[in-house]
Design a protein around this motif. Structure first.
Motif, PDB file in Angstrom:
ATOM      1  N   ASP B 107       0.688  -1.037  -0.127  1.00 44.10           N
ATOM      2  CA  ASP B 107      -0.007  -0.043  -0.135  1.00 44.10           C
ATOM      3  C   ASP B 107       0.840   1.345  -0.043  1.00 44.10           C
ATOM      4  OD1 ASP B 107       1.002  -0.438   2.364  1.00 44.10           O
ATOM      5  OD2 ASP B 107      -0.915  -0.338   3.714  1.00 44.10           O
ATOM      6  N   ASP B 204      -7.768  -0.355  12.196  1.00 46.08           N
ATOM      7  CA  ASP B 204      -7.332  -1.223  10.897  1.00 46.08           C
ATOM      8  C   ASP B 204      -7.854  -1.011   9.596  1.00 46.08           C
ATOM      9  OD1 ASP B 204      -4.772  -2.452  12.446  1.00 46.08           O
ATOM     10  OD2 ASP B 204      -6.391  -3.774  13.156  1.00 46.08           O
ATOM     11  N   ILE B 205      -7.785   0.175   9.055  1.00 45.14           N
ATOM     12  CA  ILE B 205      -8.210   0.446   7.751  1.00 45.14           C
ATOM     13  C   ILE B 205      -7.999  -0.637   6.727  1.00 45.14           C
ATOM     14  CG2 ILE B 205      -9.031   2.067   6.230  1.00 45.14           C
ATOM     15  CD1 ILE B 205     -10.040   2.721   8.937  1.00 45.14           C
ATOM     16  N   ASN B 206      -6.797  -0.902   6.993  1.00 39.53           N
ATOM     17  CA  ASN B 206      -6.278  -2.035   5.752  1.00 39.53           C
ATOM     18  C   ASN B 206      -7.105  -3.283   5.897  1.00 39.53           C
ATOM     19  OD1 ASN B 206      -4.762  -1.522   7.994  1.00 39.53           O
ATOM     20  ND2 ASN B 206      -2.848  -1.466   6.811  1.00 39.53           N
ATOM     21  N   THR B 400      -1.219   6.792   3.644  1.00 35.77           N
ATOM     22  CA  THR B 400      -1.174   7.372   5.070  1.00 35.77           C
ATOM     23  C   THR B 400      -2.026   8.405   5.471  1.00 35.77           C
ATOM     24  OG1 THR B 400       1.244   7.032   4.648  1.00 35.77           O
ATOM     25  CG2 THR B 400       0.723   7.923   6.716  1.00 35.77           C
ATOM     26  N   TYR B 403      -5.717   6.572   5.309  1.00 36.53           N
ATOM     27  CA  TYR B 403      -5.926   5.805   6.518  1.00 36.53           C
ATOM     28  C   TYR B 403      -6.137   6.542   7.713  1.00 36.53           C
ATOM     29  CZ  TYR B 403      -3.881   1.455   4.210  1.00 36.53           C
ATOM     30  OH  TYR B 403      -3.544   0.394   3.479  1.00 36.53           O
ATOM     31  N   SER B 407      -9.753   6.471   9.501  1.00 35.76           N
ATOM     32  CA  SER B 407      -9.498   5.922  10.853  1.00 35.76           C
ATOM     33  C   SER B 407     -10.210   6.976  11.847  1.00 35.76           C
ATOM     34  CB  SER B 407      -8.089   5.642  11.252  1.00 35.76           C
ATOM     35  OG  SER B 407      -7.976   5.259  12.503  1.00 35.76           O
TER      36      SER B 407
END
Lengths: 275, 551
Positions: B107, B204-206, B400, B403, B407
């Motif tokens: 990412d 944990d957006i991923n 970054t 996210y 978040s």
């Protein structure tokens, strides 16, 4: 007696507030990995502090001890040399008359206002052009300077070193350097200890500079080492316990420094206040 | 800006020349055409610098160094990427002393790509030939789906599956969910039995991206000239609404992830399942030691009954940085590191990395039963999942900040204000803003079809706020009275606001905004990837953004 109850309560609450995290750290570091998340966070389970310490010091061929030694070298060395520099500079600014004295002092004072964080990236670029990043010196040299120390030394020298004494020393045939080391520095001693402590704490806590400068693990100070372990916890879960124990060990030098030097620190804090 | 390659590499030794090259040449083109010849072996022994934060990497690298006396690799380490190492990479690229090789998660690859910091390995025959060794989607992560471009060698993957508490499911007579509908139904039953089906991670957006990836959400796209951003597309919205439903009914817990509290929720049987990546197996083992033997792994629940689609969470690559003097050797090492059985076994043992190669899935270490999971051969499930990950998911160049923004919104949604969809929409807006402030070309958001713009020439000169001399300098000597100056200024402000294309509002970021002025499009660089300048710190992005907004 009664009017002391309230202040004592407030102070007590404050003390508790500051001590609980350290207590938590001590208790946490003494548990085994399995018990850490499953038992009461503020009270002991099986006492495994020494096992944990052994594991910490053995991990990756004792890299943690190396970090600890690095930290002491960076901070101790920089604080000692930096204190000497600051003392000489402040003393010269206080006791000698020369053109540009105030200008220099003002420049140094404005240096107090610039946070070390803001200087880290420019320093990195400068050191890059000398191909000196990722070396011991890239962290050590920038840590030497301490404008606040110069300020404090100047104030204290003005207050505590009488001109008459210097005159007497000169009449007796003492050179300027000898006068500084044998007369003035003794008079300035409480201030020097304060400067040393301030500087020690500042360098110990300066995290960004080594983060940007260093890539070689064996050069890391303990703060950076623990931080990088902590970011790897997802991949290597055993590191969490090591970070905890490491954090506990890493505050020991600071505690020792403060216990030994605290009376000077207290004296020194008030030094610049009155005169 | 075409040097013969030999002299180019000489010139590259100077940081200054590097800056000149990268800003002078068109980044994308130079990379693709220059790489072919740039992959020639160096003569004599070579030392490569490799920066990574993989725990225990020294062991792996030592195995290479022992066998390759002429290509020695020196490991540098530090905190993980977002913990500071990516920032260090950007600083080092700027200073011209980046390492030869770096560890970059999938990412984050696009952000290095748009800053023109990566070397295109498409010229290295060995690398191009290795394509078939890798699972298709991992290969796409390093090529961005483009022809003739390889910006790293895939290292590890995070195919997702469902970890569940076998003992509790059996005891309560709940069938293991195979679809998301069944999963929601099971959540109700788990709640009745006094637990939560899982913990919804607010930061944990991923992980959420992995869930959206499975459902067919495609957050970013790049058509070669422009980026498209669509964080709240139809499929992602479906996923967000699904989890919002579970949150609203309080069927999932919401403790912050990766804390001891979170470990505890699993260790004390409060949370019963976790939809997570292959590396999560280790996280449960260390976080919930009291539940040993009680877990099992099943394929991820599906959106359509009988479907076979998996998501991915995590994974990284080994990239070669621009400015490396030994791309051939670097590529050779990266290939060995990520394809040889020896290295993959070591990486798996030391750092629990799950290989991105097809053959890696059948490593001896990955074919045994795992005691913690009741002896189940859990890696078989993940090996299958890895082949079921859709290959066309692209990450954006500013993950970054994406996210961070998402978040923030997720945290709000979890505490009851706003919804997950709101959070995604907000992240969408801020991502586009952020990309524009970095001059990364972004296509207009797809939702409202943009009205065709009348073709226009460049902005004609805007009316000047003050009278100027022929040289263009304000004629302050004219001594305009303060009053008349103010009047003129007001007039000029009015003029500016009515003027179709006044010079100050002609910034690209205003161009497409609501109520923004119609400005003719500036000529964009040929590739959507190439950005002219290399910026280093997010602070700089921030400052740029702010000054522009102020203007």
């Amino acid at each position: 007696m009664r009017n002391r109850i309230l202040p004592m309560l407030i102070m007590g609450a404050g003390t508790l507030y500051f001590l609980v995290p350290i207590w938590w750290l001590l208790v946490g570091a003494s548990k085994t990995r399995g018990q850490f998340s499953s038992t009461e966070p503020l009270w002991f389970a099986d006492f495994a502090l020494f096992d944990n310490l052994g594991e910490l010091f053995a991990y990756r061929e004792g890299v943690f001890l190396r970090w600890l030694a690095n930290s002491l070298a960076y901070t101790g060395g920089a604080a000692l040399l930096g204190t000497l520099l600051a003392a000489m500079c402040g003393y010269a600014l206080a006791k000698y008359r020369f053109p540009g004295r105030e200008a220099i002092f003002n420049v140094v004072l404005s240096g107090v206002l610039v946070p070390a964080t803001a200087l880290a990236l420019p320093l990195f670029l400068i050191f890059s052009s000398f191909e000196a990043t990722n070396t011991f010196w890239s962290v050590f040299l920038p840590s030497l300077v301490n404008p606040f120390g110069v300020y404090l030394a100047r104030i204290y020298a003005t207050a505590s070193v009488p001109d008459e004494l210097l005159e007497a020393a000169r009449l007796d045939g003492s050179g300027e350097i000898r006068t500084f080391f044998q007369v003035s520095s003794k008079l300035m001693f409480p201030a020097l200890v304060t400067i040393f402590l301030f500087h020690f704490v500042a360098v110990w806590n300066n995290f960004l500079l080594p983060l940007i400068m260093l890539g070689e693990e064996r050069l890391f100070p303990v703060t950076l080492g623990l931080y990088s372990w902590n970011t790897q916890v997802n991949q290597a879960p055993e590191l969490r316990m090591l970070v905890l124990v490491g954090a506990l060990v890493s505050i020991v030098p600071l505690v020792i420094a403060f216990l030994l030097l605290q009376r000077f620190w207290r004296n020194g804090l008030g030094a610049g206040a009155v005169k | 800006m075409r040097f013969p390659i030999r002299s180019l590499s000489l010139v590259l030794t100077s940081a200054l020349a590097l800056a000149a090259c990268s800003s002078g040449g068109d980044g994308g083109e130079e990379a693709t055409t220059g790489a072919a010849a740039g992959c020639a072996p160096s003569s004599g022994p070579v030392t490569l610098n490799y920066t990574t934060w993989i725990p225990g990497i020294e062991t792996v690298v030592k195995a290479w160094n022992d066998k390759n006396p002429n290509i020695q690799v020196k490991v540098q380490t530090g905190p993980n990427g977002n913990g500071g190492t990516y920032q260090n990479f950007f600083n080092q690229l700027k200073a011209g002393n980046a390492p030869d090789l770096g560890h970059i998660e999938y990412d984050a690859l696009p952000s290095f790509r748009v800053q023109d910091g990566l070397l295109n390995l498409a010229g290295c025959q060995e690398v191009t030939a290795a394509k078939d060794q890798f699972v298709e989607w991992t290969w796409n992560q390093v090529t961005f789906g483009e022809e003739n471009s390889i910006y790293g060698v895939p290292q590890d993957a995070g195919p997702m599956a469902l970890f569940y508490r076998k003992d509790l499911f059996e005891k309560n007579g709940i069938a293991v969910p195979t679809t998301w509908d069944e999963y929601a139904a099971a959540a109700e039953k788990v709640k009745t039995a006094g637990g939560y089906i899982t913990n919804f991670s607010q930061s944990d957006i991923n992980q959420f991206a992995g869930l959206a990836w499975q459902a067919g959400g495609r957050w970013f796209g790049n058509d070669g000239s422009k980026w498209s951003v669509n964080l709240a597309d139809e499929n992602t919205t479906k996923v967000a609404n699904y989890w919002q439903g579970l949150l609203d009914k309080k069927l999932v817990s919401t403790v912050p992830p990766w804390t001891t509290e979170w470990d505890n929720a699993y260790n004390t049987s409060k949370a019963w399942t976790w939809v997570s990546a292959v590396w999560g197996a280790n996280s449960i083992m260390s976080g919930a030691p009291d539940t040993s033997g009680k877990w099992a792994v099943a394929p991820m629940p599906q959106w359509t009954s009988g479907g076979t689609v998996a998501g991915n969470w995590g994974g990284s690559s080994t990239a070669v940085f621009k400015g490396s003097k030994h791309p051939y050797e670097a590529a050779k090492f990266a290939l060995w590191l990520n394809t040889s059985e020896e290295a993959l076994t070591l990486l798996n043992k030391e750092a629990n990395l799950y290989p991105a190669t097809k053959a890696g899935a059948s490593l001896p270490a990955l074919s045994d039963g795992v005691e913690f999971y009741g002896g189940q051969k859990i890696y078989d499930v993940f090996a299958q999942a890895s082949t079921q990950v859709a290959p066309d998911f692209t990450w954006g160049p500013t993950m970054t900040s994406t996210y961070a923004s998402a978040s923030d919104g997720f945290k709000k949604a979890v505490s009851g204000s706003g919804t997950l969809v709101d959070a995604l929409k907000a992240a969408q807006t801020s991502t586009i803003e952020n990309m524009k402030s970095q001059s990364i070309p972004v296509a207009a958001p797809p939702a409202p079809p943009a009205a065709p713009r009348p073709p226009a020439a460049w902005c004609p000169p805007a009316p000047l706020p003050y009278p100027r001399s022929s040289t263009g300098a304000p004629t302050w000597a004219n001594a305009i009275s303060r009053r008349s100056r103010t009047a003129r200024f007001r007039r000029s402000r009015r003029a500016r606001s009515t003027y179709p294309c006044a010079f100050l509002s002609c910034h690209p970021s205003k161009r497409d905004g609501p109520g923004g002025h119609r400005c003719p499009a500036r000529p964009q660089p040929a590739s959507g990837w190439s950005v002219l300048t290399l910026r280093t710190t997010p602070h700089q992005y921030g400052l740029r953004a702010r000054t522009r907004r102020k203007r």
